[in-house]
Design an enzyme around this catalytic site. Structure first.
Site, PDB file in Angstrom:
ATOM      1  N   THR A  39      -7.975   9.163  -8.112  1.00 10.72           N
ATOM      2  CA  THR A  39      -6.833   8.268  -7.885  1.00 10.72           C
ATOM      3  C   THR A  39      -6.729   7.861  -6.411  1.00 10.72           C
ATOM      4  OG1 THR A  39      -5.674   9.409  -9.668  1.00 10.72           O
ATOM      5  CG2 THR A  39      -4.324   8.071  -8.185  1.00 10.72           C
ATOM      6  N   HIS A  85     -12.313   6.673   1.997  1.00 11.25           N
ATOM      7  CA  HIS A  85     -12.673   5.728   0.935  1.00 11.25           C
ATOM      8  C   HIS A  85     -11.737   4.520   1.032  1.00 11.25           C
ATOM      9  CE1 HIS A  85     -14.128   4.319  -2.852  1.00 11.25           C
ATOM     10  NE2 HIS A  85     -13.027   4.573  -3.512  1.00 11.25           N
ATOM     11  N   ARG A 100       0.831  -1.194   0.000  1.00 10.91           N
ATOM     12  CA  ARG A 100       0.000   0.000   0.000  1.00 10.91           C
ATOM     13  C   ARG A 100       0.870   1.250   0.000  1.00 10.91           C
ATOM     14  NH1 ARG A 100      -5.395   0.075   2.538  1.00 10.91           N
ATOM     15  NH2 ARG A 100      -6.114   2.208   2.320  1.00 10.91           N
TER      16      ARG A 100
HETATM   17  N1  APR Z   1       0.298  11.489 -15.914  1.00 12.61           N
HETATM   18  C1  APR Z   1      -0.815  11.159 -16.614  1.00 12.61           C
HETATM   19  N2  APR Z   1      -1.308   9.914 -16.700  1.00 12.61           N
HETATM   20  C2  APR Z   1      -0.667   8.949 -16.050  1.00 12.61           C
HETATM   21  C3  APR Z   1       0.489   9.208 -15.271  1.00 12.61           C
HETATM   22  C4  APR Z   1       0.969  10.548 -15.227  1.00 12.61           C
HETATM   23  N3  APR Z   1       2.045  10.894 -14.529  1.00 12.61           N
HETATM   24  N4  APR Z   1       0.898   8.053 -14.731  1.00 12.61           N
HETATM   25  C5  APR Z   1       0.028   7.096 -15.131  1.00 12.61           C
HETATM   26  N5  APR Z   1      -0.908   7.638 -15.935  1.00 12.61           N
HETATM   27  C6  APR Z   1      -2.016   6.987 -16.625  1.00 12.61           C
HETATM   28  C7  APR Z   1      -1.667   5.618 -17.189  1.00 12.61           C
HETATM   29  O1  APR Z   1      -0.943   5.741 -18.414  1.00 12.61           O
HETATM   30  C8  APR Z   1      -3.041   4.978 -17.366  1.00 12.61           C
HETATM   31  O2  APR Z   1      -3.553   5.182 -18.674  1.00 12.61           O
HETATM   32  O3  APR Z   1      -3.085   6.702 -15.718  1.00 12.61           O
HETATM   33  C9  APR Z   1      -3.928   5.721 -16.348  1.00 12.61           C
HETATM   34  C10 APR Z   1      -4.501   4.815 -15.270  1.00 12.61           C
HETATM   35  O4  APR Z   1      -5.397   3.948 -15.874  1.00 12.61           O
HETATM   36  P1  APR Z   1      -5.646   2.451 -15.368  1.00 12.61           P
HETATM   37  O5  APR Z   1      -4.341   1.799 -15.096  1.00 12.61           O
HETATM   38  O6  APR Z   1      -6.611   1.830 -16.321  1.00 12.61           O
HETATM   39  O7  APR Z   1      -6.349   2.661 -13.946  1.00 12.61           O
HETATM   40  P2  APR Z   1      -7.902   2.935 -13.664  1.00 12.61           P
HETATM   41  O8  APR Z   1      -8.612   1.643 -13.482  1.00 12.61           O
HETATM   42  O9  APR Z   1      -8.440   3.915 -14.643  1.00 12.61           O
HETATM   43  O10 APR Z   1      -7.814   3.607 -12.219  1.00 12.61           O
HETATM   44  C11 APR Z   1      -7.207   4.869 -12.060  1.00 12.61           C
HETATM   45  O11 APR Z   1      -8.586   5.470 -10.215  1.00 12.61           O
HETATM   46  O12 APR Z   1     -10.177   4.239  -9.087  1.00 12.61           O
HETATM   47  C12 APR Z   1      -8.854   4.697  -9.066  1.00 12.61           C
HETATM   48  O13 APR Z   1      -7.629   3.006  -7.825  1.00 12.61           O
HETATM   49  C13 APR Z   1      -7.853   3.560  -9.097  1.00 12.61           C
HETATM   50  O14 APR Z   1      -5.942   4.896  -8.617  1.00 12.61           O
HETATM   51  C14 APR Z   1      -6.647   4.238  -9.637  1.00 12.61           C
HETATM   52  C15 APR Z   1      -7.243   5.282 -10.603  1.00 12.61           C
END
Ligand code: APR
EC number: 1.1.1.37
Length: 308
Positions: A119, A175, A88
């Site tokens: 996030t 949350h 975590r």
């Molecule tokens: N700047 C912009 N985008 C980024 C960065 C950054 N520095 N780092 C990562 N990303 C993008 C990734 O490229 C990816 O497309 O963030 C996106 C995250 O998408 P997923 O991995 O599909 O995650 P998702 O299921 O959308 O969840 C996103 O929301 O509910 C919360 O716990 C979950 O923290 C997580 C967030």
């Protein structure tokens, strides 16, 4: 001119949210991601659905922050979901870095925007966003309670075989696993579920709600929930864009209310064009107070880990 919503992170949650906004034509969308091609590809795909949806909204996929300029709402979904072997704390530090970077790059370009943080760990990420943006705390809110309440509503509706529309629910606190579902404020057309269900059944539904996210992670195996998280965020975006004054459970900066100081946690908030315009304070009974304090303590612990 349409309102402008920038969705940062074109992953599962971000892209689903972008789709809902464009499909319903409530705003134009800028979909940003660091991954080259992903936001462009998803935005093109969504654009090509617009004639079929009858939508006049536009969506731009980009890796360039300058396109987010003058947004009305900025939604932060960028970050890493938890992977096997990742603690975590790893997620906390990795996502704090991502969120800081995002806020640094977006807040200065859209000084009047409302920031919605999705996030995880969300309450802590909201705190990071407040600090980095320098915004008024009403302009930085977190999405958690709307989703947790929607899960609680779903389980209550199934239990009683009623439409989920007729179930209202309230979930307070951070949350996370220690969130505080509030049965005495959870009603079916105004009737508290404490009048309709046994304590054992209510306890079971509360437990399922608390672990609602984990239940989906364990089914999906890769990645976490996104349809309901996107729908919950959509409700908040809409409330802000249309100045709806919806009362929704959101993560808000508590500055004395609920006997809590200097921390983000989930409470009922009036959402309008000014963001989280007003926090509604309700009297908690003894057990609710204990549970709420435990939940706040968990958020505080993460904040202190981040700061140390
Ligand atoms: N700047 C912009 N985008 C980024 C960065 C950054 N520095 N780092 C990562 N990303 C993008 C990734 O490229 C990816 O497309 O963030 C996106 C995250 O998408 P997923 O991995 O599909 O995650 P998702 O299921 O959308 O969840 C996103 O929301 O509910 C919360 O716990 C979950 O923290 C997580 C967030």
């Amino acid at each position: 001119m349409k309102k402008k919503v920038s969705v940062i992170g074109a992953g599962n949650v971000g892209a689903s949210l972008a789709q809902m906004i464009v499909q319903s034509a409530i705003a134009d969308v800028v979909l940003f991601d660091i991954a080259d091609g992903i936001p462009q590809g998803k935005a093109l795909d969504i654009s090509e659905a617009c004639p079929l949806w009858g939508s006049s909204s536009s969506i731009l996929g980009t890796n360039d922050y300058s396109h987010t300029e003058n947004s009305d709402v900025i939604v932060i979904t960028a970050g890493f979901p938890r992977k096997p072997g990742m603690s975590r704390d790893d997620l906390l530090h990795a996502n704090a870095k991502v969120v800081s970077d995002v806020v640094e790059n977006t807040a200065r370009l859209s000084p009047n925007a409302v920031i919605i943080v999705v996030t995880n760990p969300m309450d802590v990420m909201a705190q990071v966003s407040l600090k980095v943006s320098g915004f008024d705390s009403r302009k930085v809110i977190g999405m958690g309670g709307v989703l947790d309440s929607a899960r609680f509503r779903t389980f209550v509706a199934w239990e009683l075989s009623v439409s989920p529309e007729d179930v209202e629910a309230l979930v307070l606190g951070g949350h996370g696993d220690l969130m505080v579902p509030m049965p005495r404020f959870t009603t079916v057309k105004g009737i508290p579920i404490t009048e309709l269900l046994s304590k054992d059944r209510i306890d079971a539904l509360v437990e399922r709600t608390r672990h609602g996210g984990a239940e989906i992670v364990s089914l999906l195996k890769t990645g976490s929930a996104y349809y309901a998280p996107a729908a919950a965020t959509y409700q908040m975006v809409k409330a802000i864009l249309f100045d709806e004054k919806r009362m929704l459970p959101c993560s808000a900066y508590l500055d004395g209310k609920y006997k809590t100081n200097g921390i983000y946690t989930g409470v009922p908030v009036i959402l309008g064009s000014g963001g989280g315009e007003k926090i509604i304070e309700i009297e908690l009974n003894e057990q609710e107070s204990i549970d709420f304090e435990k939940s706040v303590a968990a958020v505080k612990l993460l904040v202190s880990k981040l700061n140390s």
